[in-house]
Design a protein around this motif. Structure first.
Motif, short mmCIF file in Angstrom:
data_model
loop_
_atom_site.label_atom_id
_atom_site.label_comp_id
_atom_site.label_asym_id
_atom_site.label_seq_id
_atom_site.Cartn_x
_atom_site.Cartn_y
_atom_site.Cartn_z
N PRO A 193 0.83 -1.23 0.00
CA PRO A 193 0.00 0.00 0.00
C PRO A 193 0.85 1.26 0.00
CG PRO A 193 -0.03 -1.07 2.15
CD PRO A 193 0.65 -2.03 1.21
N SER A 251 -7.80 -15.58 -0.14
CA SER A 251 -8.56 -14.33 -0.03
C SER A 251 -7.70 -13.21 -0.60
CB SER A 251 -8.91 -14.04 1.44
OG SER A 251 -7.72 -13.90 2.21
N SER A 305 -6.27 -9.59 -0.76
CA SER A 305 -6.01 -8.56 0.24
C SER A 305 -6.56 -7.21 -0.22
CB SER A 305 -4.50 -8.46 0.50
OG SER A 305 -3.82 -8.11 -0.69
N GLU A 306 -6.71 -6.32 0.77
CA GLU A 306 -7.23 -4.99 0.48
C GLU A 306 -6.27 -4.18 -0.36
OE1 GLU A 306 -10.14 -3.67 1.03
OE2 GLU A 306 -10.93 -5.47 2.00
N CYS A 307 -4.95 -4.39 -0.15
CA CYS A 307 -3.99 -3.60 -0.93
C CYS A 307 -4.05 -3.98 -2.40
CB CYS A 307 -2.58 -3.80 -0.37
SG CYS A 307 -2.02 -5.52 -0.33
N LEU A 364 -6.79 -5.04 -3.96
CA LEU A 364 -8.02 -4.46 -4.49
C LEU A 364 -7.87 -2.96 -4.73
CD1 LEU A 364 -10.70 -6.31 -2.33
CD2 LEU A 364 -10.11 -6.73 -4.70
N SER A 365 -7.19 -2.26 -3.80
CA SER A 365 -6.98 -0.83 -4.01
C SER A 365 -6.06 -0.57 -5.20
CB SER A 365 -6.39 -0.21 -2.74
OG SER A 365 -5.13 -0.78 -2.45
N SER A 425 -14.35 -10.42 -6.52
CA SER A 425 -14.17 -9.04 -6.05
C SER A 425 -13.56 -8.16 -7.13
CB SER A 425 -13.28 -9.03 -4.80
OG SER A 425 -12.05 -9.66 -5.07
N THR A 426 -12.55 -8.65 -7.82
CA THR A 426 -11.94 -7.86 -8.89
C THR A 426 -12.85 -7.78 -10.11
OG1 THR A 426 -10.74 -9.85 -9.56
CG2 THR A 426 -9.59 -8.28 -8.15
#
Length: 884
Positions: free
Chosen positions: A325, A377, A379-381, A383-384, A431-432
């Motif tokens: 991130p 899963s 990760s949020e980084c 996805l961002s 998600s993507t």
């Protein structure tokens, strides 16, 4: 003068110089060579014109002639180096003119003076020509060139060592035949010792060249295992990363990256890099300086990152660094930066020549995202990062202009294929896929498909040929775009209808047939998946697709037959070539014999120079023969394309005839149907007369039904009114129930708060009792001190009376009185401190009583609120019961 006039003058001057090698002709030729060098020669060879190629052929022959003066040869080599400025020019000079052998012969002829500027110039051009190009051991003067390089590498002049080492790196890299030849030489051990001494050289370029040569020659041997063991390889890693980050010239960076890429092919060294503790930091620094690199340097850095992705242990580590991130900005900086931002910036870089970097960045992101999305899963980084990547990624799909030519079309198709491959990778996870579906619209995909279809069916014959590279590139981009539409058809509005509408288009037959008849597995699988979707459509042209696939198979069969014929023609050379070669050989033998007979009169002529001249002529004849073979192959390819066009025309003609037959049958059917309809019309007239009487009866019946309908409407209005009242009552009941639930929750919360306040009150009361006990104890101590003080005063009076009575004993008792006074002062001080403590405790007790009183007031307020809530809830229940 323009380029065409200069080239014509240059060809005339070369012809004159070949007829008469005078100083005046040499000066005129050198002047023209310099004039051509002053003009813009970029992409001159790749233009496809005949005159530049003939001029280059003459220049190569001129440079390879030993009788040419060094200054003229130097000018010619400078012009050839200028023509080799791009990849297309390098490829043409290597394949058509065999320039490497010509330059090697020049170096061999001047091997006695290796530091001559012409030799250095030839070595530099050879280094450029042989970079990433395999040189066959059977080429002319290669063995002599290797011997020359090894000899001069062991000299003590840096001016000759650096180009010789760089050229030897190119010759030995991925070339087993040259490696075997070097290892078979007698002086290889002393050569190894010299290379090991170079590892301590103060020039990083020399160190990198030396390590590259040692890696090519000794990596899989015992010497290489000792040289690149676990201790030394760490220093090599540090050296390469420092060169990339700090910069030591583009040449050193390119060879450093090639060195590390070659080392990563060894499993043991790849394992060492996986365990390298500073790997993440080094990769972060490399990505940090990637944005400031020029396109050539950035392409080499991206090539290194792609090579790291091919190692299973390095790919997850690389993904962690790239998707890290964004760091917060430091006080002295303008803002934080993410290592992966450099890759995103290269996607939309406006720098000229950055297309290769864009494609490499897309391929690298595809590899890393595929690895990241395979985890359990996401990760949020990640996805961002994907959220920030999508806008510039979709921006690459715009800016297409068909009028710019085939080169722009090929570049756009490559870009679309890489972008859609990356989007397909993102669609593999839910998600993507949702992020992609928010950014991609049906209109964008539809416009891309329409543009690619128009290019595939343009007027250019290359786009229609199944063997053409451009048609295959367009088909790949088109099929990947359709596959992306298939993935997003359920998430994006209007995407499904656009997808099936494109599959119904007749123009889809050509790319589908190219994919289904391809030799690549991925293309066939993509074509089959789209064909499976298309077969569900009733109007899909399956017959035309089958005919097109049959035509493509016939084209491939024709190509195979022609390739067999070409091999047969190459095995048996033409008679004219044989006659010419035999005549040249006989004349060469005669001249050698004459030269041996007249050796006493011609002492200055060397047989070796004569042999070199005719070897050059033989190589020129061989290159001309290669050109003729290329022309033959081009004619054969044109013939096959003509056969393809004829087959396509016959196919279209057959389709038109079939459509005409079908239209005739439809016309006959329409006539028969018209006759049937006329008979049915007469029957309908009779039925109409009968139906008039029925209509009158139906009108009377309709009047009765209208009366019944009016009464039904009245009843329906009453029913709707009752139903509305019922719905309103039910809505009020639900609201009251919701309010009751909310009040019950609030009452429970207040009850819990009341209990907490009671517990806090009990704790406060117990603390207050403890403080009161402490105050009582302090008061009893103070009373005890007061009683002791009163006793001391009584003793003092008695002593004073005795003092009056006994003056003689006064002096003895003064010391005792002083001591008693000191003790009295101490006691008085202790009494004052005890009184101060008692007063402070009294203040604290009063404060605690005030807080206790406040808590009791709050408790009474809460009790009143609870009572009000209970009363309200009871009233609400009674209201609900009354409403029910």
């Amino acid at each position: 003068m323009d380029m065409t006039t200069c080239l014509k003058s240059l060809m005339l001057a070369m012809r004159q110089y070949g007829d008469a090698r005078t100083a005046q002709n040499a000066t005129q030729l050198q002047k023209l060579v310099k004039e051509v060098s002053a003009l813009k020669c970029d992409q001159l060879l790749s233009s496809g014109q005949l005159m530049p190629r003939e001029c280059v052929r003459g220049l190569v022959e001129l440079a390879g002639n030993p009788d040419t003066s060094p200054t003229l040869t130097s000018s010619v080599v400078s012009l050839l180096a200028q023509l080799a400025c791009d990849d297309a020019g390098l490829e043409i000079l290597n394949s058509r003119y065999n320039l490497s052998s010509t330059l090697a012969s020049v170096v061999h002829c001047r091997r006695a003076s290796p530091e001559e500027p012409l030799v250095l110039q030839c070595l530099q051009l050879l280094q450029k020509l042989t970079y990433n190009t395999r040189v066959f051991q059977s080429s002319n003067y290669i063995h002599e060139l290797v011997a020359f390089l090894m000899t001069n590498i062991q000299s003590h002049s840096d001016d000759i060592i650096v180009p010789c080492l760089g050229l030897l790196v190119n010759l030995c890299r991925d070339n087993r035949s040259v490696q075997r030849h070097v290892k078979s030489l007698d002086n290889v051990k002393s050569f190894y010792r010299t290379l090991l001494d170079f590892l301590e050289h103060n020039s990083l370029t020399v160190v990198v060249f030396t390590l590259s040569v040692l890696a090519s020659l000794t990596l899989n041997e015992k010497v290489g295992e000792k040289l690149f063991d676990a201790t030394n390889i760490i220093q090599t890693f540090q050296l390469v990363f420092n060169i990339i980050v700090n910069g030591d010239g583009t040449l050193t960076l390119k060879y450093s990256v090639d060195l590390l890429v070659d080392l990563l092919k060894n499993a043991k060294i790849a394992e060492y890099l996986t365990r390298y503790q500073h790997f993440s930091i080094c990769v972060s620094k490399v990505l940090g300086v990637l944005q400031s690199k020029d396109p050539d340097s950035a392409a080499k850095v991206l090539e290194l990152l792609l090579a790291m992705c091919s190692v299973g242990g390095l790919r997850p580590l690389l993904g962690q660094v790239v998707f890290r991130p964004v760091a917060p900005p430091k006080p002295g900086q303008q803002g934080g930066g993410s290592p992966g931002v450099a890759l995103v910036l290269w996607l939309s870089s406006p720098v000229e020549g950055a297309e290769a970097c864009t494609l490499q960045a897309l391929q690298l992101l595809n590899e890393l995202l595929e690895e990241a999305l395979e985890a359990d899963s996401v990760s949020e980084c990640v996805l961002s990062f994907v959220g920030g990547l999508l806008p510039p990624l979709l921006g690459l799909l715009s800016g297409f202009d068909p009028s710019l030519g085939d080169a722009h079309l090929r570049k756009h198709c490559h870009r679309v294929a890489h972008v859609t491959s990356l989007l397909l990778t993102l669609c593999a996870e839910d998600s993507t896929r949702s992020l992609v579906s928010r950014q991609v619209s049906a209109q964008l995909a539809l416009s891309q498909v329409e543009a690619l279809l128009s290019c595939c069916h343009g007027n250019s014959p290359l786009a229609c040929s199944p063997g053409g590279d451009l048609s295959q590139v367009c088909a790949d981009a088109l099929l990947k775009t359709l596959e992306l539409m298939s993935k997003l058809r359920h998430q994006v509005k209007d995407m499904e209808s656009s997808f099936y509408r494109m599959l119904q288009d007749q123009r889809m037959v050509t790319p589908l047939s190219l994919a289904l008849t391809s030799h690549h597995r991925e293309r066939v699988q993509s074509g089959l998946s789209l064909l499976f979707e298309a077969t569900l459509i009733p109007d899909f042209p399956s017959l035309v697709l089958g005919e097109s696939m049959a035509a493509n198979n016939a084209y491939h069969l024709r190509e195979a037959e022609l390739s067999v014929k070409r091999v047969a023609v190459q095995d048996v050379p033409p008679s004219s070539t044989l006659d010419c070669s035999s005549r040249s050989i006989h004349s060469l033998v005669d001249r050698i014999q004459n030269g041996l007979e007249l050796q006493e009169n011609l002492k200055d002529c060397h047989v070796s120079q004569i042999i070199d001249v005719y070897e050059q002529k033989l190589s020129a004849l061989a290159s001309k023969e290669g050109c003729l073979r290329d022309l033959l192959e081009a004619k054969a390819l044109a013939l096959s394309q003509a056969d393809r066009l004829i087959a396509q025309y016959l196919l279209e003609r057959a389709q038109a005839e079939a459509e005409a037959c079908e239209l005739g049958s439809l016309l006959k059917g329409a006539e028969r149907r018209c006759e049937d309809l006329q008979g049915e019309l007469a029957n309908q007239v009779l039925e109409a007369e009968l139906s008039k009487a029925d209509i009158k009866e139906l009108l009377q019946h309709n009047g009765r039904l209208q009366q019944d309908s009016e009464s039904h409407q009245v009843l329906k209005g009453g029913y709707n009114a009752l139903l509305n009242r019922f719905n309103e009552s039910e809505r009020l009941l639900k609201e009251l129930q919701a309010a009751h639930v909310a009040l019950t929750k609030q009452s429970d919360a207040l009850r819990r708060h009341h209990q907490a306040l009671q517990e806090q009150h009990q704790k406060t009361a117990s603390g207050l009792q403890e403080k009161e006990e402490e105050v009582r104890g302090l008061r009893s101590d103070l009373q005890q001190r007061d009683s002791d003080l009163a006793g001391l005063h009584a003793d003092l009076r008695a002593q004073q009376e005795k003092l009056q009575e006994k003056d003689g004993e006064r002096r003895d008792l003064e010391e005792t009185v002083d001591v008693l006074r000191k003790e009295l002062n101490k006691t008085e001080q202790a009494r004052k401190e005890a009184s101060i403590k008692a007063s402070s405790l009294e203040v604290k007790r009063s404060q605690m009583e005030a807080r206790l009183k406040q808590k009791e007031d709050e408790l009474s307020k809460h009790s009143s609120m609870i009572a009000m809530i209970h009363s309200l809830s009871a009233e609400a229940k009674s209201d609900v019961n009354l409403s029910l």
